[in-house]
Structures are given as structure tokens and as C-alpha cells.
Design a protein around this motif. Structure first.
Motif, short mmCIF file in Angstrom:
data_model
loop_
_atom_site.label_atom_id
_atom_site.label_comp_id
_atom_site.label_asym_id
_atom_site.label_seq_id
_atom_site.Cartn_x
_atom_site.Cartn_y
_atom_site.Cartn_z
N ARG A 71 -1.72 0.66 -8.04
CA ARG A 71 -3.06 0.84 -8.64
C ARG A 71 -4.03 1.31 -7.55
N PRO A 72 -5.06 2.06 -7.96
CA PRO A 72 -6.01 2.51 -6.94
C PRO A 72 -6.64 1.33 -6.20
N SER A 73 -6.91 1.53 -4.95
CA SER A 73 -7.44 0.42 -4.14
C SER A 73 -8.13 1.00 -2.91
N ILE A 74 -8.95 0.17 -2.29
CA ILE A 74 -9.58 0.59 -1.04
C ILE A 74 -9.20 -0.41 0.02
N VAL A 75 -8.57 0.11 1.07
CA VAL A 75 -8.17 -0.80 2.14
C VAL A 75 -9.22 -0.71 3.24
N GLU A 76 -9.72 -1.87 3.63
CA GLU A 76 -10.76 -1.91 4.67
C GLU A 76 -10.15 -1.49 6.01
N TYR A 77 -10.98 -0.94 6.89
CA TYR A 77 -10.46 -0.42 8.15
C TYR A 77 -9.72 -1.49 8.96
N TYR A 78 -10.19 -2.75 8.87
CA TYR A 78 -9.54 -3.80 9.67
C TYR A 78 -8.24 -4.29 9.02
N GLU A 79 -7.97 -3.81 7.82
CA GLU A 79 -6.71 -4.19 7.17
C GLU A 79 -5.67 -3.08 7.32
N LEU A 80 -6.07 -1.97 7.92
CA LEU A 80 -5.19 -0.82 8.05
C LEU A 80 -4.21 -1.04 9.22
N SER A 81 -2.93 -1.10 8.90
CA SER A 81 -1.95 -1.37 9.96
C SER A 81 -1.73 -0.10 10.80
N GLN A 82 -1.12 -0.29 11.97
CA GLN A 82 -0.83 0.86 12.83
C GLN A 82 0.10 1.83 12.09
N MET A 135 0.25 2.42 8.95
CA MET A 135 -0.52 3.21 7.98
C MET A 135 -1.35 4.27 8.70
N MET A 136 -1.89 3.91 9.86
CA MET A 136 -2.67 4.89 10.61
C MET A 136 -1.80 6.07 11.06
N ASP A 137 -0.53 5.76 11.36
CA ASP A 137 0.37 6.81 11.86
C ASP A 137 1.06 7.60 10.74
N PHE A 173 0.83 -1.22 0.00
CA PHE A 173 0.00 0.00 0.00
C PHE A 173 0.86 1.26 0.00
N SER A 174 0.38 2.27 -0.69
CA SER A 174 0.99 3.60 -0.59
C SER A 174 -0.13 4.63 -0.69
N PRO A 175 0.11 5.87 -0.23
CA PRO A 175 -0.99 6.85 -0.22
C PRO A 175 -1.39 7.30 -1.62
N LEU A 176 -2.65 7.69 -1.76
CA LEU A 176 -3.15 8.30 -2.99
C LEU A 176 -3.77 9.63 -2.59
N LYS A 177 -3.24 10.71 -3.13
CA LYS A 177 -3.70 12.05 -2.72
C LYS A 177 -5.14 12.30 -3.17
N ALA A 178 -5.90 12.89 -2.27
CA ALA A 178 -7.28 13.26 -2.64
C ALA A 178 -7.29 14.69 -3.14
N MET A 179 -8.23 15.01 -4.02
CA MET A 179 -8.45 16.41 -4.37
C MET A 179 -9.27 16.99 -3.23
N TYR A 183 -3.26 8.38 5.10
CA TYR A 183 -4.41 7.53 4.69
C TYR A 183 -5.64 8.09 5.38
N ASN A 184 -6.11 9.22 4.85
CA ASN A 184 -7.06 10.01 5.62
C ASN A 184 -8.44 10.14 5.00
N TYR A 185 -8.67 9.47 3.86
CA TYR A 185 -9.94 9.67 3.17
C TYR A 185 -10.71 8.37 2.97
N GLY A 186 -11.94 8.37 3.46
CA GLY A 186 -12.78 7.17 3.39
C GLY A 186 -13.79 7.30 2.26
N VAL A 187 -14.10 6.16 1.63
CA VAL A 187 -15.06 6.18 0.51
C VAL A 187 -16.50 6.14 1.03
N ILE A 188 -17.43 6.71 0.25
CA ILE A 188 -18.83 6.74 0.69
C ILE A 188 -19.77 6.06 -0.30
N LEU A 189 -19.19 5.18 -1.13
CA LEU A 189 -19.95 4.43 -2.13
C LEU A 189 -20.67 5.36 -3.12
N ASN A 190 -19.89 6.26 -3.70
CA ASN A 190 -20.39 7.08 -4.81
C ASN A 190 -19.22 7.24 -5.76
#
Ligand code: UTP
Length: 408
Positions: free
Chosen positions: A280-291, A293-295, A60-66, A305-312
Motif C-alpha cells: 500500500r502507498p506509504s511515506i517512509v521518514e528519512y530516519y527510517e530509511l535503511s542503508q 533502501m538508500m542504495d 517496503f518496496s519502491p513506488l514509481k513516480a510520474m 527511493y528517490n522522491y520526497g513528499v512536499i505536503l501537497n
């Protein structure tokens, strides 16, 4: 399929219990059950071996949000491009309404749920009214696809018809049904939901594209020149759909998909986080997020890793042909599955009693080359109704609607 053929098929996969009531059925029920055995793809059961193991993940690596400040700065540019894409008929909307909504606990389709307090305000109504804002603003009847499932299709179609589609133009709506998958108990034995009917459930919200193609609706896409589809969940009552700035930003960014995201409320919040996985773009589930990555922090000192998807998501149609079901993981999910017991009595369990098999729209993202995470304001655009009370509930959605001056 003959009875003998059905017995053979079931014996090979150790599912003979599905014929246990066969002799008690009438001729019609017998023939329906044999056809269902013939048509059901039991191969999903092989994914039971993944239970409790998790799926293999890449790096995993970060993907910048607009972010909101950039969106605000460039809003005229985005708005103009978005309105143009809508007016030219290049943008459609697709409502994912095939889910069972079991957590909400209503037998009706989720969209039929009334969240009103002093008057009726249905979830479907909230969604259609939001889309109507864009219809009015752009003076364009956006093509609206609605995905249902075998379980809720008739109820959904008749409810919307009865309510006159909450003001939407009937000839701009197309319904289609998603595919189903068998549901089984904890030992992998597929349930019967009636003595002559295999228990099935919708095969997950990623089924939308293949089900749409199977229904021949890709012809509408081609004929109408639809290049972008805004795919969204039924349960977010503040959902903005095909909003011109989101459409414009995605179109101008030349990406395969735009994804609406919200800033996480806390590092361990239970949302899927947008990132890159093996580039490649990806969505990591909250339970797969390591400490780690959180830090992790970005160059501005903000959580990386600060942006969560809202299914849109706004999908670019030409690239969807490359997304194939067999490349996507199956999620084996514990759910409450209505079944018939040994005596042929129907049981509606109050606790999970087995597994359903689902492919999720978030796994489609990883098959695409590029993604624009587009920040939206949580309090204005994210009010999911998943549960009757508590987090993501009717209560929380009502209070967010009221904050947005929506009369309930
Ligand atoms: P959820 O993950 O909330 O699932 O769906 P659900 O089935 O509606 O609800 P629970 O888990 O049983 O309580 C998110 C969105 O995806 C759609 C739902 O209708 C909702 O809009 N969905 C889900 C489908 O269209 N098909 C599916 O097979 C699953």
C-alpha cells in the motif's frame, strides 16, 4: 461535570495536578476548567509508551513516480482533464493552517509572517496569489477551505478579512477549526497553560478530515459535487495549488490520492520518501530509511527511493470516508510548551519541555489503496518556511522566490 466527577476522572489517570489552582479561580474560570476536563480526551497519553521505540513497519518496496518527462509529454491531455475538473467545481483546495509554527518563533499564525524585503509579502498572500493564478486561468472561483486551530483561529480570520482576503472571494472561503490534544511534560503530566486552563495543542495535520466532518462541511462537499481536495501546507510560499496538470494527471490515473514529490537532493536528505509498505502507498521518514533502501536502484539504474513528499496531496473525496483516526499512529513530538509553574506564573520555555500528540497527514496515505507520486521541480514549487534562518527558512524561501521572479 461537577468538581467531584472531575477529581475522580483525574485521579483515575493520575492527572490531579490539573486542579491545583482550582480554589483560586473565579466561578467562570472554575466552570470552564471543569468543562475542559470533561471534554478532553486524555487517552492520547497512552501513546507515551511509544517514545523512543519507533512504530512497527511493514515491508517496503519502491513506488514509481510520474516523472517530469512523462508529464511534459502528456501535458495537453492532463491540462484538459484538470481544467474540466476545476470548471465543473469538482476540485477544492484546503489550506492546513492549524499548526503552531513554533520553530519560526512568531506568536502570530505562520501565514501572517511577512517575507517581504522592500514591501509587505505575507505567506498567506503568496499562497492566495498562487491559487488566484488558477482561478484566472480557469475562470472558476475554486472553493477554499482553511483549517485553523483554537489557538490561531481569531487572529487568522481577522487578518485575512483586514487584508480583504488578498483578492480572494470571501464567499468562496470556509474556515473551520481542528481538534486539540493535551500536552504534557516528560513524565506524562499534562501541563496547565493558565491556572484554569489545560495546555492543549492542535492534534496534527491529519485532523483535517475528521474536523471537517465534525464541522458539518462534508455537506458542502456533497452539495457542490466536490470530488477532489488539494490539501497543502501553509508554509510553502511557492506552492502551486489545484494546478490543472496535477489535477488532470491524478484524475486520469484513477488513484485515491495524488502526491506532489520532488527528486531527492541526496540519498540521505531529510524528507519523507514515497514508497509502498506491504503493497500500500506509504511515506517512509528519512530516519527510517535503511542503508539498503538508500542504495537500492530501479531498472533505469536510478535510486529506487528517490522522491520526497512536499505536503501537497490531491485526495479523492469518496475514499476519505474509509480513513479513520483510530487506525492512524499518534506521533509523540518533543516541543516547547508554555505552562504555569507551581506558583501559578506563566513560563514560555526556550527549549523543548515536553510532548505534544499529533496525527500526520502522511499516515492517511497508507490507509488509501493507491497513490500517484507526481514530480514537480523543486526550485519552482518548494520553498518551505519552517525556521527564521538556515535550511527551510525565511532566507532560503526569499532566495527561491527571487529566482522565480517574485517581487519581495
Ligand atoms: P509543521 O509540521 O511544520 O508544524 O506543519 P507547525 O506546527 O506548523 O510548525 P512547528 O513544528 O511548530 O514549527 C506542516 C503543516 O501542517 C499544518 C501547519 O500549519 C503546516 O501547514 N498543521 C500542523 C496543522 O494544520 N495542524 C497541526 O496540528 C499541525
Amino acid at each position: 461535570m461537577t468538581l467531584e466527577e472531575a477529581k475522580q476522572k483525574l485521579q483515575d489517570i493520575k492527572q490531579e495536578q490539573l486542579l491545583q489552582f482550582y480554589e483560586t479561580l473565579d466561578e467562570n474560570q472554575k466552570s470552564n476548567l471543569l468543562s475542559q476536563i470533561d471534554e478532553t480526551d486524555f487517552s492520547v497519553l497512552k501513546h507515551l509508551s511509544t517514545v523512543g521505540k519507533g512504530t512497527e513497519k511493514g515491508e517496503f518496496s519502491p513506488l514509481k513516480a510520474m516523472q517530469l518527462d512523462e508529464i511534459e509529454r502528456r501535458k495537453d491531455e492532463f491540462y484538459t482533464a484538470g481544467v474540466q475538473a476545476i470548471k465543473e467545481g469538482r476540485t477544492a483546495a484546503l489550506l492546513l493552517a492549524g499548526g503552531m509554527g513554533t520553530r519560526l518563533g512568531s506568536d502570530n499564525p505562520k501565514g501572517m509572517y511577512n517575507i517581504g524585503i522592500t514591501k509587505e509579502v505575507y505567506i498567506f498572500q503568496r499562497i492566495i496569489e498562487n491559487l488566484l493564478d488558477v482561478v484566472k486561468e480557469t475562470d472558476t472561483w475554486i472553493r477554499l477551505f482553511i483549517m485553523t486551530s483554537e489557538k490561531n483561529h481569531d487572529a487568522t480570520v481577522s487578518f485575512l478579512k483586514e487584508k480583504d482576503y488578498f483578492g480572494y472571494r470571501e464567499d468562496r472561503i470556509v474556515f473551520f477549526k481542528q481538534d486539540m490534544a493535551p500536552a504534557c511534560d516528560y513524565n506524562g503530566k499534562v501541563y496547565l497553560e493558565e491556572p484554569g486552563r489545560i495546555a492543549t495543542s492542535p492534534n496534527g495535520n491529519a485532523g483535517w478530515y475528521s474536523s471537517m466532518v465534525r464541522a458539518g462541511l462534508d455537506q458542502i462537499l456533497t452539495k457542490e459535487g466536490i470530488e477532489w481536495i488539494d490539501v497543502f501546507a501553509v508554509d510553502n510560499v511557492l506552492q502551486r495549488i489545484c494546478d490543472p496538470c496535477f489535477v488532470g494527471a491524478t484524475v486520469l490515473s484513477n488513484v485515491s490520492v495524488g502526491a506532489k514529490v520532488v527528486k531527492k537532493a541526496a540519498p540521505d536528505e531529510k524528507v519523507g520518501v514515497i514508497c509502498l509498505e506491504d503493497g500500500r502507498p506509504s511515506i517512509v521518514e528519512y530516519y527510517e530509511l535503511s542503508q539498503d533502501m538508500m542504495d537500492a536502484k530501479d531498472d533505469q539504474g536510478e535510486p529506487a527511493y528517490n522522491y520526497g513528499v512536499i505536503l501537497n496531496y490531491l485526495f479523492h473525496v469518496p475514499e476519505l470516508a474509509e480513513v479513520t483516526d483510530d487506525k492512524m499512529a499518534y506521533h509523540v513530538v518533543e516541543k516547547k510548551i508554555p505552562y504555569v509553574d507551581e506558583k501559578g506564573q506563566k513560563v514560555k520555555p526556550s527549549e523543548p519541555n515536553g510532548y505534544k500528540f499529533e496525527q500526520l497527514v502522511l499516515d492517511m496515505i497508507h490507509q488509501l489503496d493507491s497513490c500517484l507520486p507526481y514530480e514537480v521541480v523543486r526550485e519552482k514549487e518548494f520553498a518551505p518556511v519552517k525556521n527564521p534562518t538556515g535550511i527551510d527558512s525565511v532566507e532560503s524561501a526569499r532566495s527561491l522566490c527571487q529566482k522565480n521572479h517574485i517581487e519581495l
